[in-house]
Motif scaffolding. Structure first.
Motif, PDB file in Angstrom:
ATOM      1  N   UNK A 128      -0.163  31.450 115.726  1.00 38.18           N
ATOM      2  CA  UNK A 128      -0.980  30.731 114.796  1.00 38.18           C
ATOM      3  C   UNK A 128      -2.611  30.444 115.167  1.00 38.18           C
ATOM      4  N   UNK A 129      -2.928  31.372 115.975  1.00 36.22           N
ATOM      5  CA  UNK A 129      -4.331  31.252 116.517  1.00 36.22           C
ATOM      6  C   UNK A 129      -5.254  31.501 115.332  1.00 36.22           C
ATOM      7  N   UNK A 130      -6.417  30.855 115.304  1.00 35.91           N
ATOM      8  CA  UNK A 130      -7.327  30.871 114.362  1.00 35.91           C
ATOM      9  C   UNK A 130      -7.864  32.161 114.137  1.00 35.91           C
ATOM     10  N   UNK A 131      -8.262  32.932 115.178  1.00 34.55           N
ATOM     11  CA  UNK A 131      -8.691  34.343 115.323  1.00 34.55           C
ATOM     12  C   UNK A 131      -7.410  35.306 114.544  1.00 34.55           C
ATOM     13  N   UNK A 132      -6.249  35.064 115.007  1.00 32.91           N
ATOM     14  CA  UNK A 132      -5.122  36.039 114.067  1.00 32.91           C
ATOM     15  C   UNK A 132      -5.133  35.514 112.562  1.00 32.91           C
ATOM     16  N   UNK A 133      -5.332  34.265 112.400  1.00 36.22           N
ATOM     17  CA  UNK A 133      -5.264  34.215 110.838  1.00 36.22           C
ATOM     18  C   UNK A 133      -6.327  34.658 110.168  1.00 36.22           C
ATOM     19  N   UNK A 134      -7.625  34.500 110.787  1.00 37.79           N
ATOM     20  CA  UNK A 134      -8.798  35.168 110.275  1.00 37.79           C
ATOM     21  C   UNK A 134      -8.616  36.619 110.021  1.00 37.79           C
ATOM     22  N   UNK A 135      -8.025  37.467 111.149  1.00 36.00           N
ATOM     23  CA  UNK A 135      -7.943  38.661 111.116  1.00 36.00           C
ATOM     24  C   UNK A 135      -6.875  39.102 110.044  1.00 36.00           C
ATOM     25  N   UNK A 136      -5.916  38.340 109.746  1.00 36.68           N
ATOM     26  CA  UNK A 136      -4.880  38.771 108.517  1.00 36.68           C
ATOM     27  C   UNK A 136      -5.622  38.585 107.446  1.00 36.68           C
ATOM     28  N   UNK A 137      -6.482  37.534 107.170  1.00 39.72           N
ATOM     29  CA  UNK A 137      -7.446  37.426 105.826  1.00 39.72           C
ATOM     30  C   UNK A 137      -8.094  38.758 105.856  1.00 39.72           C
ATOM     31  N   UNK A 138      -8.789  39.088 106.849  1.00 41.30           N
ATOM     32  CA  UNK A 138      -9.674  40.298 106.714  1.00 41.30           C
ATOM     33  C   UNK A 138      -8.850  41.573 106.430  1.00 41.30           C
ATOM     34  N   UNK A 139      -7.848  41.804 107.004  1.00 36.78           N
ATOM     35  CA  UNK A 139      -6.874  42.810 106.756  1.00 36.78           C
ATOM     36  C   UNK A 139      -6.402  42.942 105.309  1.00 36.78           C
ATOM     37  N   UNK A 140      -6.225  41.642 104.754  1.00 36.22           N
ATOM     38  CA  UNK A 140      -5.822  41.611 103.371  1.00 36.22           C
ATOM     39  C   UNK A 140      -6.943  42.137 102.389  1.00 36.22           C
ATOM     40  N   UNK A 141      -8.065  41.587 102.741  1.00 32.26           N
ATOM     41  CA  UNK A 141      -9.288  42.008 101.599  1.00 32.26           C
ATOM     42  C   UNK A 141      -9.427  43.636 102.018  1.00 32.26           C
ATOM     43  N   UNK A 142      -9.469  44.170 103.241  1.00 31.51           N
ATOM     44  CA  UNK A 142      -9.491  45.559 103.612  1.00 31.51           C
ATOM     45  C   UNK A 142      -8.678  46.348 102.686  1.00 31.51           C
ATOM     46  N   UNK A 143      -7.384  46.015 102.724  1.00 33.28           N
ATOM     47  CA  UNK A 143      -6.263  46.743 102.151  1.00 33.28           C
ATOM     48  C   UNK A 143      -6.555  46.772 100.710  1.00 33.28           C
ATOM     49  N   UNK A 144      -6.966  45.521  99.859  1.00 34.27           N
ATOM     50  CA  UNK A 144      -7.416  45.443  98.420  1.00 34.27           C
ATOM     51  C   UNK A 144      -8.547  46.078  97.879  1.00 34.27           C
ATOM     52  N   UNK A 145      -9.509  46.325  99.023  1.00 33.70           N
ATOM     53  CA  UNK A 145     -10.844  46.680  98.770  1.00 33.70           C
ATOM     54  C   UNK A 145     -11.139  47.536  99.968  1.00 33.70           C
ATOM     55  N   UNK A 146     -10.846  48.678 100.134  1.00 36.77           N
ATOM     56  CA  UNK A 146     -11.344  49.366 101.353  1.00 36.77           C
ATOM     57  C   UNK A 146     -12.885  49.593 101.626  1.00 36.77           C
TER      58      UNK A 146
END
Length: 292
Positions: free
Chosen positions: A230-248
């Motif tokens: 639950x680290x904030x950085x891990x949460x942000x990384x997951x958000x960015x990963x999702x954006x990257x998957x949807x829009x390479x």
């Protein structure tokens, strides 16, 4: 890029011969050269003055291995006129494989300093249960690295933060800190006697991962921070990963935005004199019409 043993630094001995790896390596080298040039990391000096010396911080993770190898490639090819000293700060984490980095650096013929400081016990004692360790751990580590740099006569401390670290820090500050800020590629410490550089600022984390694995460097994971869910950085990384998957390519677009800031289109009156904006006089408007 030739890889004959007489042509290249030992850090690159056994490099894969595949076209894919050669492209990866070339891209990382270009990214690092671009950052070093763009942010003025090679200090201007008198030709008769000693060559600058950099303390290259090596954690044993994929990013710091990539940093060390690419800096040595640039130096080996005469493109980086500095002296390099690798440094690992052993922070006393239980189970840390203390012999891995010294043996690796000896084998790679890399000048180095291994420093033991039990910051782990301090962090575990001072940080309340359930809180993240990162801030205190980083602060203690940075203090020791600055001290070591001074003792070794270095002008700069060099860290392995990459493009994705910079993006994640930006969004952590945005979401949780209420400010628009991130890790700068270059800064001067509070005492004003040392530079801090991040030459991997333009390099993608995925490229560091592919490079270090392809070179078969002995990766040492950081279990202290990685063990906390639950680290904030891990949460942000997951958000960015999702954006990257949807829009390479989204990460690169966002990173480019950090290099293209327009103070007049933000909201901080300390950066732009909004109160001082004035309308043009009628005569000035007529003159501008005639110019066009």
């Amino acid at each position: 890029m030739l890889d004959d043993a007489s042509d290249i630094h030992p850090l690159f001995h056994g490099a894969p011969k595949s076209t894919e790896f050669k492209k990866l390596r070339k891209r990382i080298v270009q990214n690092v050269r671009e950052a070093i040039d763009q942010y003025g990391m090679v200090e201007r000096r008198d030709p008769d003055a000693p060559v600058p010396k950099w303390l290259v911080c090596l954690s044993g993770g994929k990013d710091s291995y990539t940093l060390l190898a690419i800096l040595y490639e640039l130096k080996w090819r005469g493109l980086l006129p500095v002296e390099l000293l690798a440094c690992n700060l052993d922070q006393g984490q239980p189970g840390f494989p203390a012999t891995v980095l010294p043996e690796f650096l000896e084998r790679m013929q890399v000048p180095h300093r291994i420093e033991y400081q039990d910051t782990y016990s301090i962090v575990m004692d001072k940080v309340p249960a359930g809180r993240t360790f990162c801030a205190l751990c980083s602060r203690l580590r940075r203090g020791h690295l600055y001290r070591i740099a001074r003792e070794e006569g270095c002008s700069a401390v060099v860290l392995g933060h990459h493009r994705d670290d910079i993006l994640e820090t930006f969004f952590m500050n945005l979401f949780h800190g209420g400010r628009v800020a991130t890790m700068p590629p270059k800064l001067v410490n509070e005492e004003g006697d040392l530079f801090l550089y991040r030459p991997l600022a333009h390099v993608a984390e995925a490229d560091c991962d592919r490079f270090a694995k392809a070179m078969n460097y002995p990766i040492i994971p950081c279990d202290l921070c990685g063990s906390q869910d639950g680290l904030q950085r891990q949460q942000v990384k997951q958000i960015l990963d999702g954006w990257e998957r949807n829009s390479p390519g989204r990460r690169q677009v966002m990173f480019r935005a950090l290099t293209n800031v327009r103070p007049s289109h933000m909201l901080d009156p300390k950066l732009f004199d909004f109160a001082g904006l004035e309308l043009a006089e009628p005569g000035e408007l007529d003159a501008k019409k005639h110019e066009h």
